[in-house]
Design a protein around this motif. Structure first.
Motif, PDB file in Angstrom:
ATOM      1  N   VAL A  49     -48.663 114.385  24.731  1.00 36.14           N
ATOM      2  CA  VAL A  49     -47.492 113.720  25.307  1.00 36.14           C
ATOM      3  C   VAL A  49     -46.947 112.775  24.239  1.00 36.14           C
ATOM      4  CG1 VAL A  49     -46.655 112.150  27.094  1.00 36.14           C
ATOM      5  CG2 VAL A  49     -48.369 113.888  27.651  1.00 36.14           C
ATOM      6  N   ARG A  50     -45.697 112.993  23.865  1.00 35.43           N
ATOM      7  CA  ARG A  50     -45.080 112.156  22.849  1.00 35.43           C
ATOM      8  C   ARG A  50     -44.651 110.823  23.452  1.00 35.43           C
ATOM      9  NH1 ARG A  50     -45.227 116.650  23.796  1.00 35.43           N
ATOM     10  NH2 ARG A  50     -45.268 118.375  22.403  1.00 35.43           N
ATOM     11  N   LEU A  51     -44.801 109.734  22.667  1.00 35.30           N
ATOM     12  CA  LEU A  51     -44.397 108.400  23.107  1.00 35.30           C
ATOM     13  C   LEU A  51     -43.364 107.858  22.129  1.00 35.30           C
ATOM     14  CD1 LEU A  51     -44.721 105.844  24.912  1.00 35.30           C
ATOM     15  CD2 LEU A  51     -46.405 105.077  23.231  1.00 35.30           C
ATOM     16  N   ILE A  52     -42.230 107.412  22.688  1.00 39.38           N
ATOM     17  CA  ILE A  52     -41.187 106.762  21.907  1.00 39.38           C
ATOM     18  C   ILE A  52     -40.968 105.383  22.519  1.00 39.38           C
ATOM     19  CG2 ILE A  52     -38.817 106.879  21.042  1.00 39.38           C
ATOM     20  CD1 ILE A  52     -40.463 109.317  20.201  1.00 39.38           C
ATOM     21  N   LEU A  53     -41.017 104.363  21.688  1.00 37.50           N
ATOM     22  CA  LEU A  53     -40.780 102.985  22.117  1.00 37.50           C
ATOM     23  C   LEU A  53     -39.355 102.624  21.731  1.00 37.50           C
ATOM     24  CD1 LEU A  53     -43.012 101.119  23.263  1.00 37.50           C
ATOM     25  CD2 LEU A  53     -43.230 100.149  20.992  1.00 37.50           C
ATOM     26  N   CYS A  54     -38.603 102.002  22.630  1.00 37.21           N
ATOM     27  CA  CYS A  54     -37.222 101.638  22.291  1.00 37.21           C
ATOM     28  C   CYS A  54     -36.876 100.253  22.828  1.00 37.21           C
ATOM     29  CB  CYS A  54     -36.246 102.685  22.811  1.00 37.21           C
ATOM     30  SG  CYS A  54     -36.086 102.749  24.597  1.00 37.21           S
ATOM     31  N   GLY A  55     -35.752  99.736  22.328  1.00 37.05           N
ATOM     32  CA  GLY A  55     -35.326  98.400  22.730  1.00 37.05           C
ATOM     33  C   GLY A  55     -36.245  97.331  22.166  1.00 37.05           C
ATOM     34  N   VAL A  56     -36.857  97.631  21.049  1.00 36.22           N
ATOM     35  CA  VAL A  56     -37.852  96.735  20.452  1.00 36.22           C
ATOM     36  C   VAL A  56     -37.132  95.648  19.657  1.00 36.22           C
ATOM     37  CG1 VAL A  56     -39.781  96.617  18.828  1.00 36.22           C
ATOM     38  CG2 VAL A  56     -39.534  98.600  20.342  1.00 36.22           C
ATOM     39  N   PRO A  57     -37.356  94.381  20.011  1.00 38.00           N
ATOM     40  CA  PRO A  57     -36.746  93.298  19.233  1.00 38.00           C
ATOM     41  C   PRO A  57     -37.305  93.301  17.801  1.00 38.00           C
ATOM     42  CG  PRO A  57     -37.640  92.476  21.314  1.00 38.00           C
ATOM     43  CD  PRO A  57     -38.115  93.880  21.157  1.00 38.00           C
ATOM     44  N   PRO A  58     -36.498  92.895  16.825  1.00 42.71           N
ATOM     45  CA  PRO A  58     -36.969  92.876  15.434  1.00 42.71           C
ATOM     46  C   PRO A  58     -38.276  92.083  15.251  1.00 42.71           C
ATOM     47  CG  PRO A  58     -34.605  92.569  15.480  1.00 42.71           C
ATOM     48  CD  PRO A  58     -35.082  92.534  16.920  1.00 42.71           C
ATOM     49  N   SER A  59     -38.418  90.976  15.957  1.00 41.56           N
ATOM     50  CA  SER A  59     -39.647  90.177  15.822  1.00 41.56           C
ATOM     51  C   SER A  59     -40.873  90.959  16.297  1.00 41.56           C
ATOM     52  CB  SER A  59     -39.532  88.855  16.590  1.00 41.56           C
ATOM     53  OG  SER A  59     -39.303  89.108  17.967  1.00 41.56           O
ATOM     54  N   LEU A  60     -40.729  91.730  17.364  1.00 39.42           N
ATOM     55  CA  LEU A  60     -41.833  92.555  17.847  1.00 39.42           C
ATOM     56  C   LEU A  60     -42.094  93.703  16.869  1.00 39.42           C
ATOM     57  CD1 LEU A  60     -43.967  93.381  19.870  1.00 39.42           C
ATOM     58  CD2 LEU A  60     -42.172  94.486  21.224  1.00 39.42           C
ATOM     59  N   HIS A  61     -41.040  94.297  16.332  1.00 40.85           N
ATOM     60  CA  HIS A  61     -41.202  95.368  15.343  1.00 40.85           C
ATOM     61  C   HIS A  61     -42.021  94.853  14.153  1.00 40.85           C
ATOM     62  CE1 HIS A  61     -40.186  98.280  12.202  1.00 40.85           C
ATOM     63  NE2 HIS A  61     -40.048  99.141  13.203  1.00 40.85           N
ATOM     64  N   ASN A  62     -41.692  93.644  13.685  1.00 37.50           N
ATOM     65  CA  ASN A  62     -42.436  93.048  12.571  1.00 37.50           C
ATOM     66  C   ASN A  62     -43.900  92.833  12.940  1.00 37.50           C
ATOM     67  OD1 ASN A  62     -40.123  93.008  11.012  1.00 37.50           O
ATOM     68  ND2 ASN A  62     -39.614  90.903  11.539  1.00 37.50           N
ATOM     69  N   LEU A  63     -44.156  92.373  14.151  1.00 35.88           N
ATOM     70  CA  LEU A  63     -45.534  92.171  14.608  1.00 35.88           C
ATOM     71  C   LEU A  63     -46.277  93.506  14.688  1.00 35.88           C
ATOM     72  CD1 LEU A  63     -47.819  90.384  15.720  1.00 35.88           C
ATOM     73  CD2 LEU A  63     -46.832  90.736  17.990  1.00 35.88           C
ATOM     74  N   LEU A  64     -45.621  94.534  15.200  1.00 34.73           N
ATOM     75  CA  LEU A  64     -46.245  95.855  15.272  1.00 34.73           C
ATOM     76  C   LEU A  64     -46.611  96.351  13.868  1.00 34.73           C
ATOM     77  CD1 LEU A  64     -43.949  97.587  17.935  1.00 34.73           C
ATOM     78  CD2 LEU A  64     -46.258  96.678  18.284  1.00 34.73           C
ATOM     79  N   ALA A  65     -45.745  96.085  12.902  1.00 35.44           N
ATOM     80  CA  ALA A  65     -46.015  96.499  11.521  1.00 35.44           C
ATOM     81  C   ALA A  65     -47.190  95.718  10.943  1.00 35.44           C
ATOM     82  CB  ALA A  65     -44.764  96.312  10.664  1.00 35.44           C
ATOM     83  N   ARG A  66     -47.190  94.404  11.128  1.00 37.46           N
ATOM     84  CA  ARG A  66     -48.266  93.552  10.582  1.00 37.46           C
ATOM     85  C   ARG A  66     -49.620  93.866  11.202  1.00 37.46           C
ATOM     86  NH1 ARG A  66     -44.673  89.423  11.630  1.00 37.46           N
ATOM     87  NH2 ARG A  66     -46.091  88.565  13.179  1.00 37.46           N
ATOM     88  N   SER A  67     -49.621  94.210  12.489  1.00 34.14           N
ATOM     89  CA  SER A  67     -50.885  94.428  13.205  1.00 34.14           C
ATOM     90  C   SER A  67     -51.451  95.833  12.984  1.00 34.14           C
ATOM     91  CB  SER A  67     -50.678  94.211  14.704  1.00 34.14           C
ATOM     92  OG  SER A  67     -49.855  95.231  15.241  1.00 34.14           O
ATOM     93  N   GLY A  68     -50.641  96.747  12.463  1.00 29.91           N
ATOM     94  CA  GLY A  68     -51.080  98.129  12.294  1.00 29.91           C
ATOM     95  C   GLY A  68     -50.745  99.014  13.492  1.00 29.91           C
ATOM     96  N   THR A  69     -50.246  98.416  14.556  1.00 30.51           N
ATOM     97  CA  THR A  69     -49.889  99.194  15.742  1.00 30.51           C
ATOM     98  C   THR A  69     -48.749 100.157  15.443  1.00 30.51           C
ATOM     99  OG1 THR A  69     -50.635  97.405  17.183  1.00 30.51           O
ATOM    100  CG2 THR A  69     -49.161  99.025  18.169  1.00 30.51           C
ATOM    101  N   LEU A  70     -47.850  99.760  14.547  1.00 28.61           N
ATOM    102  CA  LEU A  70     -46.734 100.642  14.173  1.00 28.61           C
ATOM    103  C   LEU A  70     -47.263 101.931  13.535  1.00 28.61           C
ATOM    104  CD1 LEU A  70     -43.637 100.830  14.148  1.00 28.61           C
ATOM    105  CD2 LEU A  70     -43.703  99.821  11.865  1.00 28.61           C
ATOM    106  N   ASP A  71     -48.344 101.825  12.772  1.00 29.65           N
ATOM    107  CA  ASP A  71     -48.940 103.019  12.170  1.00 29.65           C
ATOM    108  C   ASP A  71     -49.519 103.944  13.230  1.00 29.65           C
ATOM    109  OD1 ASP A  71     -48.335 102.180   9.577  1.00 29.65           O
ATOM    110  OD2 ASP A  71     -50.211 101.060   9.402  1.00 29.65           O
ATOM    111  N   VAL A  72     -50.095 103.365  14.283  1.00 32.48           N
ATOM    112  CA  VAL A  72     -50.653 104.163  15.378  1.00 32.48           C
ATOM    113  C   VAL A  72     -49.520 104.878  16.123  1.00 32.48           C
ATOM    114  CG1 VAL A  72     -51.916 104.083  17.566  1.00 32.48           C
ATOM    115  CG2 VAL A  72     -52.686 102.695  15.628  1.00 32.48           C
ATOM    116  N   LEU A  73     -48.446 104.147  16.399  1.00 38.89           N
ATOM    117  CA  LEU A  73     -47.302 104.724  17.115  1.00 38.89           C
ATOM    118  C   LEU A  73     -46.538 105.726  16.257  1.00 38.89           C
ATOM    119  CD1 LEU A  73     -45.871 101.444  18.665  1.00 38.89           C
ATOM    120  CD2 LEU A  73     -47.004 103.293  19.901  1.00 38.89           C
TER     121      LEU A  73
END
Length: 132
Positions: free
Chosen positions: A74-98
């Motif tokens: 099942v594919r997951l797409i996240l949208c409406g992500v504020p830039p500050s949350l996007h930066n946090l996802l990148a710093r935490s490694g969660t962006l790599d998982v997604l």
């Protein structure tokens, strides 16, 4: 309210608003739709208007929920992500998982990131179906 099961044959849009989504790890674990048995499916998670910053504990639980979807194709797409949350996802490694291409940053235009995410989910869903 989120569906208990991920429906087959289409993208499903889930929209969370307010700080509650990030505040309750147990709620995420209990309310995340079950992907077992889903075929040819995708989930679009809209966070436009969500408030708060997720904790490291929440991000780990969210990563696990995302991986459970992936286990069932099942594919997951996240949208409406504020830039500050996007930066946090990148710093935490969660962006790599997604997957960086699966996270659509919010725009000033209402529904633009949701429309983009839905079209991406549908395209990926049908592409993988034709590749099988």
């Amino acid at each position: 309210e989120a569906p208990r099961l991920v429906p087959s044959g289409r993208p499903t849009v889930l929209h969370y608003i307010g700080g509650g989504f990030f505040a309750e790890v147990n709620r995420l674990q209990e309310e995340w739709p079950d992907a077992r048995g889903a075929v040819d499916a995708a989930v679009v998670l809209s966070l436009r208007g969500s408030a708060g910053i997720p904790s490291a504990t929440f991000l780990k639980a969210f990563e696990q929920a995302c991986l459970r979807l992936r286990e069932h194709n099942v594919r997951l797409i996240l949208c409406g992500v504020p830039p500050s949350l996007h930066n946090l996802l990148a710093r935490s490694g969660t962006l790599d998982v997604l997957g960086p291409d699966n996270v659509i940053v919010e725009t000033p235009h209402l529904l633009e990131s949701l429309t983009t995410a839905y079209e991406l989910a549908e395209r990926r869903r049908t592409q993988s179906d034709s590749e099988s």
